[in-house]
Design a protein around this motif. Structure first.
Motif, PDB file in Angstrom:
ATOM      1  N   HIS A   1     -16.572  34.906 -27.560  1.00 50.24           N
ATOM      2  CA  HIS A   1     -15.424  34.605 -26.715  1.00 50.24           C
ATOM      3  C   HIS A   1     -14.238  34.169 -27.561  1.00 50.24           C
ATOM      4  O   HIS A   1     -14.395  33.636 -28.658  1.00 50.24           O
ATOM      5  N   GLY A   2     -13.055  34.391 -27.032  1.00 53.69           N
ATOM      6  CA  GLY A   2     -11.867  33.977 -27.764  1.00 53.69           C
ATOM      7  C   GLY A   2     -10.613  34.526 -27.121  1.00 53.69           C
ATOM      8  O   GLY A   2     -10.577  34.806 -25.919  1.00 53.69           O
ATOM      9  N   GLU A   3      -9.589  34.700 -27.943  1.00 50.70           N
ATOM     10  CA  GLU A   3      -8.333  35.230 -27.427  1.00 50.70           C
ATOM     11  C   GLU A   3      -7.579  35.977 -28.522  1.00 50.70           C
ATOM     12  O   GLU A   3      -7.752  35.713 -29.718  1.00 50.70           O
ATOM     13  N   TYR A   4      -6.785  36.931 -28.094  1.00 51.31           N
ATOM     14  CA  TYR A   4      -5.887  37.645 -28.993  1.00 51.31           C
ATOM     15  C   TYR A   4      -4.513  36.996 -28.917  1.00 51.31           C
ATOM     16  O   TYR A   4      -3.951  36.825 -27.828  1.00 51.31           O
TER      17      TYR A   4
ATOM     18  N   ILE B   1     -19.655  31.536 -29.209  1.00 53.01           N
ATOM     19  CA  ILE B   1     -20.621  32.624 -29.043  1.00 53.01           C
ATOM     20  C   ILE B   1     -21.660  32.197 -28.020  1.00 53.01           C
ATOM     21  O   ILE B   1     -22.096  31.040 -28.001  1.00 53.01           O
ATOM     22  N   SER B   2     -22.060  33.100 -27.163  1.00 51.73           N
ATOM     23  CA  SER B   2     -23.053  32.791 -26.132  1.00 51.73           C
ATOM     24  C   SER B   2     -23.984  33.978 -25.936  1.00 51.73           C
ATOM     25  O   SER B   2     -23.747  35.060 -26.472  1.00 51.73           O
ATOM     26  N   LYS B   3     -25.033  33.754 -25.151  1.00 52.92           N
ATOM     27  CA  LYS B   3     -25.926  34.853 -24.804  1.00 52.92           C
ATOM     28  C   LYS B   3     -25.204  35.824 -23.860  1.00 52.92           C
ATOM     29  O   LYS B   3     -24.235  35.473 -23.205  1.00 52.92           O
ATOM     30  N   LEU B   4     -25.728  37.025 -23.781  1.00 50.98           N
ATOM     31  CA  LEU B   4     -25.132  38.045 -22.927  1.00 50.98           C
ATOM     32  C   LEU B   4     -25.240  37.651 -21.464  1.00 50.98           C
ATOM     33  O   LEU B   4     -26.288  37.240 -20.993  1.00 50.98           O
TER      34      LEU B   4
ATOM     35  N   GLY C   1      -4.220  37.630 -25.054  1.00 50.03           N
ATOM     36  CA  GLY C   1      -4.842  36.635 -24.198  1.00 50.03           C
ATOM     37  C   GLY C   1      -6.350  36.592 -24.329  1.00 50.03           C
ATOM     38  O   GLY C   1      -6.946  37.148 -25.250  1.00 50.03           O
ATOM     39  N   GLY C   2      -6.994  35.921 -23.367  1.00 50.44           N
ATOM     40  CA  GLY C   2      -8.428  35.704 -23.411  1.00 50.44           C
ATOM     41  C   GLY C   2      -9.238  36.969 -23.201  1.00 50.44           C
ATOM     42  O   GLY C   2      -8.820  37.897 -22.505  1.00 50.44           O
ATOM     43  N   GLY C   3     -10.413  36.985 -23.825  1.00 48.84           N
ATOM     44  CA  GLY C   3     -11.298  38.133 -23.700  1.00 48.84           C
ATOM     45  C   GLY C   3     -12.617  37.849 -24.376  1.00 48.84           C
ATOM     46  O   GLY C   3     -12.895  36.720 -24.785  1.00 48.84           O
ATOM     47  N   LYS C   4     -13.437  38.873 -24.504  1.00 50.39           N
ATOM     48  CA  LYS C   4     -14.720  38.684 -25.169  1.00 50.39           C
ATOM     49  C   LYS C   4     -15.204  40.002 -25.751  1.00 50.39           C
ATOM     50  O   LYS C   4     -14.869  41.082 -25.267  1.00 50.39           O
ATOM     51  N   TYR C   5     -15.980  39.877 -26.828  1.00 51.04           N
ATOM     52  CA  TYR C   5     -16.689  41.002 -27.425  1.00 51.04           C
ATOM     53  C   TYR C   5     -18.143  40.925 -26.974  1.00 51.04           C
ATOM     54  O   TYR C   5     -18.770  39.862 -27.033  1.00 51.04           O
ATOM     55  N   VAL C   6     -18.668  42.037 -26.520  1.00 51.71           N
ATOM     56  CA  VAL C   6     -20.057  42.105 -26.078  1.00 51.71           C
ATOM     57  C   VAL C   6     -20.817  42.998 -27.059  1.00 51.71           C
ATOM     58  O   VAL C   6     -20.439  44.151 -27.274  1.00 51.71           O
ATOM     59  N   PHE C   7     -21.899  42.462 -27.652  1.00 52.47           N
ATOM     60  CA  PHE C   7     -22.649  43.182 -28.675  1.00 52.47           C
ATOM     61  C   PHE C   7     -24.010  43.607 -28.139  1.00 52.47           C
ATOM     62  O   PHE C   7     -24.637  42.893 -27.336  1.00 52.47           O
ATOM     63  N   GLU C   8     -24.485  44.755 -28.598  1.00 54.99           N
ATOM     64  CA  GLU C   8     -25.767  45.279 -28.141  1.00 54.99           C
ATOM     65  C   GLU C   8     -26.947  44.392 -28.527  1.00 54.99           C
ATOM     66  O   GLU C   8     -28.004  44.461 -27.912  1.00 54.99           O
ATOM     67  N   VAL C   9     -26.777  43.564 -29.533  1.00 48.67           N
ATOM     68  CA  VAL C   9     -27.873  42.687 -29.964  1.00 48.67           C
ATOM     69  C   VAL C   9     -28.153  41.588 -28.948  1.00 48.67           C
ATOM     70  O   VAL C   9     -29.155  40.879 -29.058  1.00 48.67           O
TER      71      VAL C   9
END
Length: 284
Positions: free
Chosen positions: A183-186, A213-216, A170-178
């Motif tokens: 955003h997306g889904e599995y 993709i969006s800002k943090l 389902g839906g989720g997001k990856y958060v990067f230190e940069v």
């Protein structure tokens, strides 16, 4: 898990009960403090009640495994530490001979789980550290598998979403230190292999599909994700030597929690690490 070879001998069965030195009640049952060598070669030293292990005690298996902790009516029940034959160790709550409640398990490969258990399995809120990659999962478990809201944290990024049957879905997001989020889904993939050949069927998996993709963004943590603080009991010895000394003392058998401080630290850690993140169940 390392439960093979960790079943305790029932002392009140069979014509030969082994050797015993200690107190008895008016029925000549083992009652009070005593030491026993069981018919199978295991050894027990601790408290009895009406012929059964009850209270604080130390049980040593002939395969070098051992349990140090509380008993009730002949079963592990309360707080205790179990060192398994392969060297792995569980320290925490027991119920009716099974890991149940809050506890910490250090695995032989270096992995570590800290959190809630039910019926010998990881169940509820918990944190699992993978020694090989140093990644850690913080979230919900069900019957030994990741299930529900959770986050998988790596060195420079983390995934926040929902798990089902141990895989992200389902839906989720990856958060990067940069400073950005993806955003997306599995999307779950059907296991490959013959439907009738369960033994050779590959495990279920999922594939990530990015939607943007969006800002943090920093979001508040849902209240229902805050882990319950384990119930505290009087302080007890936390080292193996201390527990054995307490368990084998005829004068004072302590029954306090072995992991109270760790339980509090665990609760605080989960809240702090997830406080700026929202565990999303669906986010396209």
């Amino acid at each position: 898990m390392s439960d093979i070879g960790s079943e305790e001998y029932e002392e009140d069965t069979g014509p030969y009960l082994g050797e015993y030195e200690g107190e008895r009640n008016e029925k000549e049952e083992r009652h009070g403090f005593g030491k026993a060598i069981l018919p199978n070669g295991d050894k027990y030293e601790g408290n009895y009640q009406d012929g059964k292990r009850h209270g604080q005690g130390v049980y040593r298996f002939k395969n070098r495994a051992r349990y140090i902790g509380e008993y009730a009516s002949g079963r592990k029940h309360g707080q205790g530490a179990f060192i398994y034959p392969d060297g792995s160790k569980y320290e925490g709550s027991w119920k009716d001979d099974q890991r149940h409640g809050y506890g910490v398990y250090n695995y032989i490969n270096g992995d570590r789980y800290e959190g809630e258990w039910r019926n010998h399995l990881r169940h509820g809120k918990g944190s699992y550290i993978y020694a090989e990659s140093s990644s850690r999962y913080i979230g919900m478990w069900q019957n030994g598998k990741r299930e529900g809201a959770g986050q998988l944290i790596h060195d420079n990024h983390k995934y926040i979403g929902t798990y089902k049957n141990d895989i992200p879905v389902g839906g989720g997001k990856y958060v990067f230190e940069v400073g950005c989020e993806q955003h997306g889904e599995y999307v779950a993939q059907q296991p490959k292999g013959d439907e009738e050949d369960e033994e050779n069927k590959l495990p279920a998996s999922s594939v990530w599909k990015c939607s943007g993709i969006s800002k943090l963004t920093l979001e508040s943590q849902p209240e229902d994700y805050r882990p319950a603080t384990p119930q505290t009991t009087p302080e007890a010895a936390t080292t193996e030597e201390g527990m054995e000394d307490a368990a084998t003392s005829e004068q004072g058998m302590t029954t306090g929690s072995l992991v109270v401080d760790r339980a509090k630290d665990f609760s605080d850690k989960i809240v702090l690490e997830a406080s700026s993140l929202s565990l999303v169940a669906a986010e396209a």
